[in-house]
Design a protein around this motif. Structure first.
Motif, PDB file in Angstrom:
ATOM      1  N   VAL A 170      -0.432  -4.298  -3.500  1.00  0.00           N
ATOM      2  CA  VAL A 170       0.082  -3.598  -2.316  1.00  0.00           C
ATOM      3  C   VAL A 170      -0.485  -2.182  -2.298  1.00  0.00           C
ATOM      4  CG1 VAL A 170       2.147  -2.655  -1.196  1.00  0.00           C
ATOM      5  CG2 VAL A 170       2.166  -4.999  -2.079  1.00  0.00           C
ATOM      6  N   ALA A 171      -0.476  -1.514  -3.443  1.00  0.00           N
ATOM      7  CA  ALA A 171      -0.969  -0.136  -3.529  1.00  0.00           C
ATOM      8  C   ALA A 171      -2.475  -0.048  -3.263  1.00  0.00           C
ATOM      9  CB  ALA A 171      -0.645   0.438  -4.905  1.00  0.00           C
ATOM     10  N   GLU A 172      -3.207  -1.112  -3.570  1.00  0.00           N
ATOM     11  CA  GLU A 172      -4.669  -1.096  -3.408  1.00  0.00           C
ATOM     12  C   GLU A 172      -5.126  -1.911  -2.195  1.00  0.00           C
ATOM     13  OE1 GLU A 172      -6.718  -1.952  -7.084  1.00  0.00           O
ATOM     14  OE2 GLU A 172      -5.213  -0.877  -8.246  1.00  0.00           O
ATOM     15  N   ARG A 173      -4.233  -2.114  -1.230  1.00  0.00           N
ATOM     16  CA  ARG A 173      -4.471  -2.958  -0.054  1.00  0.00           C
ATOM     17  C   ARG A 173      -5.819  -2.694   0.612  1.00  0.00           C
ATOM     18  NH1 ARG A 173      -3.894  -1.756   5.250  1.00  0.00           N
ATOM     19  NH2 ARG A 173      -2.868   0.201   4.760  1.00  0.00           N
ATOM     20  N   GLU A 174      -6.193  -1.454   0.793  1.00  0.00           N
ATOM     21  CA  GLU A 174      -7.430  -1.101   1.504  1.00  0.00           C
ATOM     22  C   GLU A 174      -8.693  -1.597   0.800  1.00  0.00           C
ATOM     23  OE1 GLU A 174      -8.007   0.498   4.448  1.00  0.00           O
ATOM     24  OE2 GLU A 174      -5.859   0.503   4.875  1.00  0.00           O
ATOM     25  N   HIS A 175      -8.556  -1.988  -0.458  1.00  0.00           N
ATOM     26  CA  HIS A 175      -9.725  -2.364  -1.256  1.00  0.00           C
ATOM     27  C   HIS A 175      -9.710  -3.811  -1.727  1.00  0.00           C
ATOM     28  CE1 HIS A 175     -10.518   1.912  -1.335  1.00  0.00           C
ATOM     29  NE2 HIS A 175      -9.276   2.098  -1.743  1.00  0.00           N
ATOM     30  N   LEU A 176      -8.738  -4.608  -1.241  1.00  0.00           N
ATOM     31  CA  LEU A 176      -8.591  -5.960  -1.766  1.00  0.00           C
ATOM     32  C   LEU A 176      -8.633  -7.028  -0.680  1.00  0.00           C
ATOM     33  CD1 LEU A 176      -5.719  -5.390  -4.362  1.00  0.00           C
ATOM     34  CD2 LEU A 176      -8.170  -5.582  -4.821  1.00  0.00           C
ATOM     35  N   VAL A 177      -9.016  -8.214  -1.091  1.00  0.00           N
ATOM     36  CA  VAL A 177      -9.006  -9.388  -0.230  1.00  0.00           C
ATOM     37  C   VAL A 177      -8.288 -10.506  -0.993  1.00  0.00           C
ATOM     38  CG1 VAL A 177     -11.308 -10.132  -0.984  1.00  0.00           C
ATOM     39  CG2 VAL A 177     -10.442 -10.901   1.203  1.00  0.00           C
ATOM     40  N   GLY A 232      -7.099  -7.210   3.100  1.00  0.00           N
ATOM     41  CA  GLY A 232      -6.011  -6.249   3.063  1.00  0.00           C
ATOM     42  C   GLY A 232      -6.185  -5.091   4.019  1.00  0.00           C
ATOM     43  N   TRP A 233      -7.402  -4.617   4.211  1.00  0.00           N
ATOM     44  CA  TRP A 233      -7.671  -3.477   5.067  1.00  0.00           C
ATOM     45  C   TRP A 233      -7.493  -3.782   6.550  1.00  0.00           C
ATOM     46  CZ3 TRP A 233     -11.129  -6.195   2.177  1.00  0.00           C
ATOM     47  CH2 TRP A 233     -12.132  -6.878   2.852  1.00  0.00           C
ATOM     48  N   THR A 234      -7.312  -5.063   6.891  1.00  0.00           N
ATOM     49  CA  THR A 234      -7.171  -5.429   8.304  1.00  0.00           C
ATOM     50  C   THR A 234      -5.722  -5.626   8.737  1.00  0.00           C
ATOM     51  OG1 THR A 234      -7.363  -7.811   7.907  1.00  0.00           O
ATOM     52  CG2 THR A 234      -9.423  -6.571   8.267  1.00  0.00           C
ATOM     53  N   CYS A 235      -4.766  -5.487   7.817  1.00  0.00           N
ATOM     54  CA  CYS A 235      -3.370  -5.698   8.212  1.00  0.00           C
ATOM     55  C   CYS A 235      -2.491  -4.559   7.693  1.00  0.00           C
ATOM     56  CB  CYS A 235      -2.858  -7.057   7.753  1.00  0.00           C
ATOM     57  SG  CYS A 235      -2.963  -7.405   6.003  1.00  0.00           S
ATOM     58  N   PRO A 236      -1.401  -4.300   8.385  1.00  0.00           N
ATOM     59  CA  PRO A 236      -0.493  -3.229   7.966  1.00  0.00           C
ATOM     60  C   PRO A 236       0.113  -3.528   6.591  1.00  0.00           C
ATOM     61  CG  PRO A 236       0.060  -4.032  10.170  1.00  0.00           C
ATOM     62  CD  PRO A 236      -0.976  -4.954   9.613  1.00  0.00           C
ATOM     63  N   GLU A 237       0.488  -2.488   5.876  1.00  0.00           N
ATOM     64  CA  GLU A 237       1.017  -2.649   4.521  1.00  0.00           C
ATOM     65  C   GLU A 237       2.214  -3.596   4.429  1.00  0.00           C
ATOM     66  OE1 GLU A 237       3.095   0.072   1.184  1.00  0.00           O
ATOM     67  OE2 GLU A 237       1.170   0.809   1.938  1.00  0.00           O
ATOM     68  N   PRO A 238       3.221  -3.508   5.326  1.00  0.00           N
ATOM     69  CA  PRO A 238       4.351  -4.450   5.198  1.00  0.00           C
ATOM     70  C   PRO A 238       3.921  -5.914   5.345  1.00  0.00           C
ATOM     71  CG  PRO A 238       4.919  -2.638   6.670  1.00  0.00           C
ATOM     72  CD  PRO A 238       3.450  -2.526   6.381  1.00  0.00           C
ATOM     73  N   GLU A 239       2.991  -6.166   6.247  1.00  0.00           N
ATOM     74  CA  GLU A 239       2.489  -7.537   6.423  1.00  0.00           C
ATOM     75  C   GLU A 239       1.745  -8.002   5.174  1.00  0.00           C
ATOM     76  OE1 GLU A 239      -0.700  -9.937   9.231  1.00  0.00           O
ATOM     77  OE2 GLU A 239       0.118  -8.049   9.960  1.00  0.00           O
ATOM     78  N   TRP A 240       0.886  -7.131   4.630  1.00  0.00           N
ATOM     79  CA  TRP A 240       0.124  -7.438   3.415  1.00  0.00           C
ATOM     80  C   TRP A 240       1.073  -7.732   2.253  1.00  0.00           C
ATOM     81  CZ3 TRP A 240      -4.353  -8.858   1.474  1.00  0.00           C
ATOM     82  CH2 TRP A 240      -4.758  -8.502   0.196  1.00  0.00           C
ATOM     83  N   ALA A 241       2.091  -6.901   2.099  1.00  0.00           N
ATOM     84  CA  ALA A 241       3.058  -7.109   1.016  1.00  0.00           C
ATOM     85  C   ALA A 241       3.747  -8.461   1.159  1.00  0.00           C
ATOM     86  CB  ALA A 241       4.086  -5.974   0.997  1.00  0.00           C
ATOM     87  N   GLY A 242       4.149  -8.821   2.360  1.00  0.00           N
ATOM     88  CA  GLY A 242       4.796 -10.109   2.592  1.00  0.00           C
ATOM     89  C   GLY A 242       3.879 -11.272   2.270  1.00  0.00           C
ATOM     90  N   ILE A 243       2.622 -11.162   2.664  1.00  0.00           N
ATOM     91  CA  ILE A 243       1.635 -12.215   2.382  1.00  0.00           C
ATOM     92  C   ILE A 243       1.457 -12.374   0.875  1.00  0.00           C
ATOM     93  CG2 ILE A 243      -0.830 -12.776   2.546  1.00  0.00           C
ATOM     94  CD1 ILE A 243      -0.730 -11.451   5.381  1.00  0.00           C
ATOM     95  N   LEU A 244       1.350 -11.256   0.159  1.00  0.00           N
ATOM     96  CA  LEU A 244       1.179 -11.317  -1.291  1.00  0.00           C
ATOM     97  C   LEU A 244       2.385 -11.969  -1.963  1.00  0.00           C
ATOM     98  CD1 LEU A 244      -0.370  -7.794  -1.968  1.00  0.00           C
ATOM     99  CD2 LEU A 244      -1.561  -9.995  -1.990  1.00  0.00           C
TER     100      LEU A 244
END
Length: 183
Positions: free
Chosen positions: A51-58, A73-85
């Motif tokens: 979650v913290a490194e979202r901008e750099h991860l796929v 990760g860089w294409t979605c908002p942090e809350p969405e990314w966290a939920g997906i993870l």
């Protein structure tokens, strides 16, 4: 060679993991670190870091093709990314450090105009050496996944080759037979 195991992106996570150092020489580790982005199996313990490194991860499914199931990760908002993870942790997914591609000029044969495209190169290797390559590419207009499921304008081509010195494998060999030459 077990192709099913090698086509699983989890194998990249194993190779990237420092615990693999016990079976790699120092030269093999340097090579691996140079060509393979940081890759790990997504576990619940890794979610906060991701979650913290979202901008750099796929996020990628271990088994998949053409970008299906891949989330940048860089294409979605942090809350969405966290939920997906959280939903995918421990379920056969890897997280991988983003590799920022370099555009390559491609000439349109109809117009002669050059336009930047982003290619993904794949190499075929046979028991006899280089066997060819596959390339899929899309116009350098997006910043997400390069695959058919992400962009229907993705294009692909394949070229096969055969070393001139390739000899047929013995009949009882499990090796892939070399290509034959017409002539």
């Amino acid at each position: 060679m077990d192709r099913a195991r090698l086509s699983n992106k989890g194998a990249l996570a194993l190779l990237s993991d420092p615990r693999c150092d016990a079976v790699l020489s120092a030269q093999e580790r340097r090579l691996t670190d140079r060509i393979l982005p940081w890759t790990r199996m997504l576990t619940p313990a890794l979610v906060d870091r991701c979650v913290a490194e979202r901008e750099h991860l796929v996020l990628k499914p271990c088994r998949g093709f053409a970008g299906t199931g891949v989330v940048a990760g860089w294409t979605c908002p942090e809350p969405e990314w966290a939920g997906i993870l959280h939903r995918h942790a421990g379920r056969g997914y890897v997280v991988q450090r983003r590799a920022v591609p370099c555009p390559e000029p491609v000439v349109d044969p109809a117009t002669g105009a050059a336009e930047d495209w982003i290619p993904v190169w794949g190499i075929f290797v046979t028991p006899h050496g280089y066997g060819g390559n596959a390339i899929r590419a899309q116009r350098a207009t997006g910043d997400g996944v390069i695959g058919y499921s992400a962009d229907t304008a993705t294009r692909a081509t394949v070229a096969f080759g055969c070393p001139a010195t390739a000899q047929p494998a013995p009949p009882d060999s499990a090796a892939v037979a070399p290509c034959s030459r017409l002539g």
